[in-house]
Structure formats: C-alpha cells, structure tokens
Design an enzyme around this catalytic site. Structure first.
Site: not given
Length: 433
Positions: A24, A96, A321, A347, A351, A393
């Site tokens: 951001r 993404g 997450d 994701k 996942r 992850r």
C-alpha cells in the site's frame, strides 16, 4: 529438512516489514506529489512484484538501504493519474495483492495494460475486482475471471457504492484506489470488517477517508502528499514464531517492532484462548509523527498448556493468513475447529486441502471441512514427507508443526517461503534453544 526442537525455541526476532502495508505504501507513494521514503519495506517476492510493476509504469524507485527491518525505498511520485502506459506486460509474479490493487489504479488511467502472473496466480479468482471496476467504467478482459487481465482504463472513472459478497481488504482497496480518481465519492460497504491498512495509509498520505461502521468512503480528486514512513514488522510472519513459542515446552520468543493493528491481532486473541502466555508491550504509533499511522509494539510469547477453541466465520477475516499456522499449533496438543474459511481454497493453493494432506502425512488427526478444518492434537506428530504446493504460508506452517514431531520432516517446495519471508529458515535455526 526440519528437525524437531526438543529443547524448545528461544530468542529475539524482528520480522520482515509487513507485506500488506508495504504494498500500500509503495502504490500510494507512486500516486503522490513529490518524493517519499519508505523504510522497512518487505524483502519478500510479492512486494518486489509491486515495485517491478510500478517501475514498468514509469515510477522511479531506488533502493537506498537495507537492514534487519527490510529495504529503504525512495519513490518519486507521479501524481494522481500520472502513471505512464507500460511498454510490455506487467508481471505480478505470485502476488494477488499486486494484481488486484493495481487493477484499481490502472482502471483510472486511459491506456491499455495486460497483467499476468505465475501459474498459481493465473488460477486465482479476479472477478471480485473485475465486477466493481467495470461498473466504474473500466473494460477488463480475462480468462473466465482469472489472469491474465487486459485492462482498458478511463480518465472518466465513475464513483460507486459497492457491497462485495466476500469480505476482502484487497477488493475494498481496489475500488477505493479507483475511486480516488473519480469525480465524486466512492463507498465500499463490507459484509465483515477487514484490515484497515488502506484507510490508515491514505490518511498518512493526506487523504480524507470517512469510516462509518463497516463502510469506507473516499472523495475523488484529493491529492496525495509524499511522506517518509516506516513499515512495521509483519504480524503474519511473526505468527510463526508466536506459535512456535506457544507450542513447545521451554520456549520463549520476543518479537520486536511488530505491527499490532487491531484489525490484524486476531491471532493474539486465538493464541490466548488456546493457552499461550502472551504479552504485548510498548505500543506506539509508527508513521510520520501523526496519529494516523500503524500501531507497533513488542510481543513476548511463552509456552502454555494448550486447550481447545473454535474460530467461527465472523472471526475468519481477521486471521485468514494465520489459519494454516494455527492449524499447526493444534497438532502440539490443542484442538482447533475452523469454519467459514472457504476463501482458503482460492489462495496460492487450496490451503484447506493442502494443509489437511500435509499434517495428516506428519501424523496429525485432522478433518477437512468444506469451509475449514478440525485438528485434534491427541498424539505427537511423527514427521514425514510433505508438499507445500508452492505456497509460502504452508511451507512455514509445516516447518512449525515439524518442530514438535518425533522425527524429521521433509518439506517439498519449501523455497516458497521467500514470497513473504526469505529469511524464515535461517531465523528458525537461530531460535533453537
């Protein structure tokens, strides 16, 4: 290969710069008037994708430093609506976040852009941003709602009120970033509250944002002012060390300079419910000296007796997450049931399926649910041979689970951790007691 840690995990760690905030800050600095300096920018591959795309769009970005907190970037803003037409295809890699958020900005620029990514990204759903951005006036072509995306933007982007069906901070951000360029006010009404990094970042760059409950509004045409900002440590990366400390007897890990934004601290609530001994100290606002930046603090976690808890659909957006590593936590003697997390299936991998398969191969008692999973830590893991399926992850979650096993664990595609935390495995070894 990850060996067990029979003596636990101990030490101090500073996680990499927050991935969500890094994206951001870079995007908004590119739209600002003047030169911004972003310190602690994430070293992960996803955030490098955002920088690479912005450079292709004519933004001058220089790496002027690197330390334990991350990169220091100097970004010369192009001003609102000032990006240049790219000379080639924009490659978002595995990110993404890059694709969805940048699509919002590109929708308000009157040139054509094609955005693509790796094989994993090309399987991820983009219709959730395509629909509102087309309502605002952009034309977006896709492969059945998946990348690559062909975006024909417009300088006459229209403000809208939009209520997404799925709670998504990325969708909210894409619409708000497009709305910055509109003549009028754009509002997003969220079904569930999501992380508020975009709202905070916009205010840090001098934009007035109105937040009422789960509705966020921004008036178009506001100019962004260049800033010098610090990115807090990533709590989603810190979550792996928090879980490791909570899981293993004899463990104590202190995590320094980590972001403790209230929309991201669901992991702390869950860990405490499951029995972790966890303290948060020294909280202050990080940013440009104002009160609109990000809260940052120190988290100390010690091993505690693990119990059972449930994460229901309302809680999922705040820990989306961290769910894989919370599943790993439950294998160390607790119990965790998660529902309402169908978003995990779209994701970097599915996942839910991949987590269940991997933990089961290590000896876990886990049920795969349509929208979640149920882990019962009734017996110690034995270790095994697991596949992270090129998902960062999952690679790190399997590694944390492996620390409490009776034997070694081989993690295929473990290099995927570099997407968000390139230093993960070296830090893991340094924390062994």
């Amino acid at each position: 290969m990850v060996q067990p840690a029979p003596r636990g995990m101990r030490g101090h760690v500073r996680p990499p710069g927050d991935k969500a905030i890094s994206h951001r800050y870079a995007l908004l600095a590119a739209l600002a008037d003047g030169q911004s300096e972003i310190r602690g920018y994430s070293t992960g591959g996803d955030c490098a994708s955002t920088v690479r795309c912005l450079r292709t769009l004519g933004v001058t970005i220089s790496e002027t430093g690197r330390d334990a907190s991350g990169l220091t970037l100097t970004i010369m803003g192009r001003g609102l609506g000032g990006l240049s037409a790219p000379t080639g295809v924009l490659d978002a890699g595995n990110s993404g976040t890059t694709m969805r958020m940048l699509a919002g900005i590109l929708s308000a620029h009157a040139f054509s852009t094609t955005m693509t990514g790796d094989d994993s990204l090309q399987r991820r759903p983009m219709r959730r941003v395509i629909v509102p951005l087309e309502r605002m006036g952009a034309r977006i072509g896709s492969e059945d709602g998946r990348p690559p995306l062909s975006i024909q933007g417009t300088t006459s982007i229209q403000p809208i009120e939009f209520a997404p069906e799925v709670a998504s901070a990325q969708v909210k951000t894409a619409v708000i970033l497009a709305g910055l360029h509109a003549n009028g006010t754009t509002t997003v009404h969220e079904p569930l509250a999501t992380r508020d990094h975009t709202e905070r970042a916009l205010q840090a760059f001098g934009v007035r944002v109105e937040v009422r409950g789960r509705s966020v509004s921004v008036r178009g045409g506001q100019r962004l002012t260049a800033r010098n900002l610090d990115v807090p440590g990533d709590i989603s990366s810190a979550a792996f060390w928090m879980v490791a400390a909570a899981s293993l007897p004899g463990s104590e890990i202190v995590i320094e300079s980590v972001g403790v934004n209230p929309t991201r601290t669901g992991i702390i609530d869950v860990l405490r419910r499951m029995g972790a001994d966890l303290q948060v100290d020294g909280v202050q606002i990080s940013g440009n000296g104002s009160n609109v930046g990000e809260p940052i603090g120190t988290i100390r976690v010690r091993h505690g007796h693990l119990g059972a808890t449930v994460i229901d659909p309302a809680e999922v957006p705040g820990v989306i997450d961290e769910l894989p590593v919370l599943g790993a936590l439950a294998t160390h003697g607790g119990e965790l049931r998660v529902t309402g997390a169908q978003e995990l299936r779209v994701k970097e991998s599915d996942r839910i399926s991949a987590l269940a398969d991997g933990l089961r191969r290590m000896g876990a008692d886990i049920d795969e649910l349509p929208d979640g999973f149920h882990v019962r830590g009734r017996q110690r893991l034995r270790g095994g041979d697991v596949d992270a399926r090129n998902d960062h992850r999952l690679a790190m979650a399997f590694a944390v689970a492996a620390l409490g096993a009776s034997g070694p664990t081989v993690i295929h595609d473990a290099g995927a951790a570099a997407v968000s935390y390139p230093e993960f495995f070296s830090v893991l070894e340094s924390l062994r007691a």
